[in-house]
Structure formats: C-alpha cells, structure tokens
Design a protein around this motif. Structure first.
Motif, PDB file in Angstrom:
ATOM      1  N   SER A 133       1.074  -1.112  -0.111  1.00  0.00           N
ATOM      2  CA  SER A 133      -0.138   0.383   0.597  1.00  0.00           C
ATOM      3  C   SER A 133       0.996   1.471  -0.321  1.00  0.00           C
ATOM      4  N   ASN A 134       0.883   2.148  -1.041  1.00  0.00           N
ATOM      5  CA  ASN A 134       1.088   3.246  -0.755  1.00  0.00           C
ATOM      6  C   ASN A 134       2.926   3.694  -1.453  1.00  0.00           C
ATOM      7  N   VAL A 135       3.289   2.502  -2.680  1.00  0.00           N
ATOM      8  CA  VAL A 135       4.416   2.422  -2.377  1.00  0.00           C
ATOM      9  C   VAL A 135       3.930   2.227  -4.347  1.00  0.00           C
ATOM     10  N   THR A 136       4.822   2.620  -5.153  1.00  0.00           N
ATOM     11  CA  THR A 136       4.729   2.732  -6.613  1.00  0.00           C
ATOM     12  C   THR A 136       5.901   1.621  -6.722  1.00  0.00           C
ATOM     13  N   ASN A 137       6.924   1.352  -6.603  1.00  0.00           N
ATOM     14  CA  ASN A 137       7.804   0.227  -7.294  1.00  0.00           C
ATOM     15  C   ASN A 137       8.683  -0.049  -6.174  1.00  0.00           C
ATOM     16  N   VAL A 138       8.803  -1.590  -6.566  1.00  0.00           N
ATOM     17  CA  VAL A 138       9.658  -2.455  -5.407  1.00  0.00           C
ATOM     18  C   VAL A 138      10.715  -3.316  -6.348  1.00  0.00           C
ATOM     19  N   LYS A 139      11.849  -2.978  -5.365  1.00  0.00           N
ATOM     20  CA  LYS A 139      13.116  -3.863  -5.840  1.00  0.00           C
ATOM     21  C   LYS A 139      12.694  -5.753  -5.082  1.00  0.00           C
ATOM     22  N   LEU A 140      12.975  -6.528  -6.100  1.00  0.00           N
ATOM     23  CA  LEU A 140      12.753  -7.530  -5.482  1.00  0.00           C
ATOM     24  C   LEU A 140      14.826  -8.193  -5.228  1.00  0.00           C
ATOM     25  N   GLU A 141      14.640  -8.998  -4.581  1.00  0.00           N
ATOM     26  CA  GLU A 141      16.107  -9.551  -3.950  1.00  0.00           C
ATOM     27  C   GLU A 141      16.145 -10.981  -3.669  1.00  0.00           C
ATOM     28  N   TYR A 142      17.251 -11.885  -3.563  1.00  0.00           N
ATOM     29  CA  TYR A 142      17.079 -13.371  -3.708  1.00  0.00           C
ATOM     30  C   TYR A 142      18.036 -13.478  -2.685  1.00  0.00           C
TER      31      TYR A 142
END
Length: 195
Positions: A133-142
C-alpha cells in the motif's frame, strides 16, 4: 461632554491555518511544515485529529504565533481524516482548523510467496507475490544464506502488480529467502518469514 484624551485601538485577534488545509498526503515519519497566518495573537497551540475533529492530540502546547510555521514529524497514525487546529493560547475562541481533511499514510510491503517452507526446483518459473500500500515500485532480491547476503532479481517493478515471474537460479540451498523493498524508501521492506 467628556471624551478620551487620545485614540485607542479596537482589535480582533485572528489565526488561520494555511497548511495542511485539506487534500494533502503526508507520509508517516516525515517532517512537514504546519503553517498559519495570525494577527494580534502572541502564542498558539497546535493540535491534530485523525478522526475528522472528534478528538484532538496536542502537537505543541505553545509556540510563537509570529513564526507562522512549525516543523512537525508526522505521527504513525494512518488516516484519511486528519486535521490540524491552531488556537490562541490566551483565548481558545480564537481558533482555526484545516478546511478539509488530509491523509496521513504509511507505505507497506509484505511478501506473501515464498514465505517459508516452499520447495522450488532450480530452473523452474515461480511467482514471487506480495501485497503493498502507498508504494509505487519495488525491488526484488533473494538470499541463499538466510539473509547474510542478497542478490538482485529486479531493480524496479510496479508494486501494484503484486507478482513477479522468477526463474529459480542454479543455487541449491535450504536457506533461501526473498526480500521486497520500496525503491523510494529502503526502510519499507519485508522478507520471507522463514527459509
């Protein structure tokens, strides 16, 4: 007839909220300037409401009215019904509040898959999923070592998608985790609850 020997002044004290005055979106934890205009007022009390004025919480009991501005750290109280009220400390009938409600928001992101206990085969395509919520873009990591180090999956993808198709890398491990982070605020992050 008798009259005054000199003129005297009749005045009305006033205070007017100029910001936030309605419609603003202020993020929890940020510093925002509450601003106002005033005349014939020495000190003002600043308060905020998160329930459209039903109840009020003091921001500061007294500050110089002439300053016209106060830097406020937005509290951790998400709401779409926030108001600010400014009152003359010597006369509580001299008061003004935001003309309309403003929003206080807290961005969030939560990993939903993989969240622990999954068995994903090398080379297969799996969906990493999340809510936000209230986030435009995300970074994904593992991570393959329970979070000691992280490898980027994608630098930025739309948070609203809620899903990312990932080809599982050639790294056999029982300690894999996925982490998702708001690209504009790295304190807004979540990772798999377990390996």
């Amino acid at each position: 007839t008798d009259q005054s020997n000199a003129v005297f002044t009749i005045y009305t004290p006033t205070v007017t909220v100029t910001s936030p005055n309605g419609g603003e979106n202020w993020k929890v934890g940020t510093n925002q300037n509450i601003t106002w205009t005033s005349s014939n007022v020495t000190n003002v009390k600043l308060e905020y409401s998160i329930d459209n004025g039903t109840s009020w919480t003091t921001i500061i009991a007294s500050t110089a009215a002439s300053a016209g501005s106060y830097s406020w750290t937005v509290p951790n109280s998400s709401t779409t019904q926030a108001l600010v009220r400014i009152t003359d400390t010597s006369d509580n009938t001299v008061t003004d509040q935001s003309n309309a409600a403003f929003t206080i928001y807290q961005p969030t992101v939560t990993v939903t898959l993989p969240n622990g206990g999954e068995n994903w085969r090398i080379g297969t395509t799996q969906n990493i999923t999340w809510t936000s919520s209230n986030v435009t873009n995300v970074k994904l990591e593992y991570s393959i070592n329970n979070g000691t180090s992280w490898t980027q999956i994608v630098a930025s993808t739309a948070a609203s998608a809620g899903s990312y198709s990932w080809t599982v890398p050639n790294s056999t491990t029982t300690q894999a985790l996925v982490r998702i982070t708001d690209t504009s605020d790295n304190t807004v992050t979540d990772q798999s609850n377990a390996a």
